[in-house]
Design an enzyme around this catalytic site. Structure first.
Site, short mmCIF file in Angstrom:
data_model
loop_
_atom_site.label_atom_id
_atom_site.label_comp_id
_atom_site.label_asym_id
_atom_site.label_seq_id
_atom_site.Cartn_x
_atom_site.Cartn_y
_atom_site.Cartn_z
N ASN A 67 0.80 -1.11 0.13
CA ASN A 67 0.11 -0.12 -0.23
C ASN A 67 0.96 1.19 0.15
O ASN A 67 2.13 1.09 0.56
CB ASN A 67 -0.72 0.08 1.31
CG ASN A 67 -1.69 1.21 1.46
OD1 ASN A 67 -2.33 1.54 0.36
ND2 ASN A 67 -1.76 2.07 2.58
N HIS A 103 1.15 5.10 1.09
CA HIS A 103 0.25 6.00 2.36
C HIS A 103 0.94 7.30 2.20
O HIS A 103 2.09 7.33 2.53
CB HIS A 103 0.34 5.19 3.80
CG HIS A 103 -0.53 6.02 4.72
ND1 HIS A 103 -1.78 6.10 4.82
CD2 HIS A 103 -0.23 6.93 5.73
CE1 HIS A 103 -2.23 6.96 5.63
NE2 HIS A 103 -1.12 7.30 6.50
N SER A 119 4.94 6.74 2.35
CA SER A 119 5.40 5.39 2.59
C SER A 119 4.98 4.36 1.88
O SER A 119 3.82 4.39 1.64
CB SER A 119 5.20 5.05 4.22
OG SER A 119 5.79 6.17 5.05
N ASP A 150 -2.47 0.47 8.15
CA ASP A 150 -1.33 1.25 7.78
C ASP A 150 -0.16 0.98 8.74
O ASP A 150 0.53 1.73 9.05
CB ASP A 150 -1.73 2.90 7.87
CG ASP A 150 -2.77 3.36 6.86
OD1 ASP A 150 -2.56 2.71 5.76
OD2 ASP A 150 -3.59 4.17 7.21
C1 GAR Z 1 -2.58 9.09 -2.82
O1 GAR Z 1 -1.92 10.33 -2.26
C2 GAR Z 1 -2.40 8.07 -2.08
O2 GAR Z 1 -1.11 8.09 -1.15
C3 GAR Z 1 -3.29 8.29 -0.79
O3 GAR Z 1 -4.42 8.47 -1.75
C4 GAR Z 1 -3.79 9.23 -2.97
C5 GAR Z 1 -4.41 8.49 -4.33
O4 GAR Z 1 -4.31 9.13 -5.35
N1 GAR Z 1 -3.75 7.06 -0.36
C6 GAR Z 1 -4.27 6.96 0.95
O5 GAR Z 1 -4.76 7.79 1.58
C7 GAR Z 1 -4.47 5.65 1.53
N2 GAR Z 1 -5.07 5.43 2.62
P1 GAR Z 1 -4.46 8.66 -6.88
O6 GAR Z 1 -5.89 8.37 -6.95
O7 GAR Z 1 -4.11 9.85 -7.79
O8 GAR Z 1 -3.27 7.47 -7.03
#
Ligand code: GAR
Length: 210
Positions: free
Chosen positions: A107, A109, A136, A145
């Site tokens: 994942n 995060h 991360s 997480d």
């Molecule tokens: C990213 O910033 C990712 O790190 C975060 O959501 C966004 C997705 O963007 N993930 C989380 O918050 C997981 N809990 P994307 O759809 O443009 O890849």
């Protein structure tokens, strides 16, 4: 090439980064499925445009979380995927359903874990007056997480940064980090271990900086 399924709930820019890395020849993988809990996810449109099979499952049509997750993981297994990548997947996963995938699921995060598990990571970093922020990539375990961290990307927080600016500056770092970690996994330089991931056979004492 290793067979990868990606799970995404939103826009899909991290998926786009994975697809671009593969296009460039930097990531020797086949994307066998992009799955989402949101039928309208941008990630699904990106996958369709790249001729990757897609799956949208609506949590509201299941009696509970476990039923949803069991169906989701059954379909992921049926896709032939060897690795699962959560790229902006915003649902908590049931611990029992994910257990068979531990060590084969990562994942991304948007925080320097173990700081700020869960939501609103940019806001929380600002509220804490942190000087540094980052993203991360970790192995997924039943703890939200909380699985072993593999690698991080870091940036400085500047005076006057707000939540949006921070998220926006972090995103390109995420887009390098996620394909890089997946590349290390499929080449077997990185391996799961319950205490610390193994890198070239040695326990990682701290996350890689990528
Ligand atoms: C990213 O910033 C990712 O790190 C975060 O959501 C966004 C997705 O963007 N993930 C989380 O918050 C997981 N809990 P994307 O759809 O443009 O890849």
């Amino acid at each position: 090439p290793s067979r990868i399924a990606v799970l995404a709930s939103g826009r899909g820019s991290n998926l786009a980064a994975l697809l671009a890395a593969r296009e460039r020849g930097d990531l020797p993988v086949d994307f066998v499925l992009v799955a989402s809990d949101k039928a309208g996810a941008g990630a699904l449109r990106l996958a369709e445009a790249a001729n990757i099979p897609t799956l949208a499952l609506d949590p509201r049509s299941y009696p509970d979380r476990r039923a949803f997750d069991h169906d989701l993981f059954a379909r992921l297994a049926a896709s032939g995927a060897e690795w699962l990548v959560l790229a902006g997947f915003m649902r908590i996963l049931d611990g029992e359903a994910l257990t068979p995938w531990i060590g084969r699921m990562i994942n991304i995060h948007p925080s320097l874990l173990p700081k700020y598990r869960g939501l609103h990571t940019h806001r929380r970093a600002l509220e804490a007056n942190d000087r540094e922020h980052g993203a991360s990539v970790h192995f997924v375990t039943a703890e939200l997480d909380g699985g072993p961290v593999i690698a991080q990307a870091r940036l400085s927080i500047e005076a006057g940064d707000d939540e949006q600016q921070l998220a926006q500056r972090l995103l390109p770092l995420e887009h390098r980090l996620l394909p890089a970690v997946l590349g290390l996994l499929v080449s077997q330089r990185l391996q799961w271990h319950e205490h610390a991931p193994l890198f070239d056979g040695q326990p990682l004492l701290r996350p890689l900086t990528l």
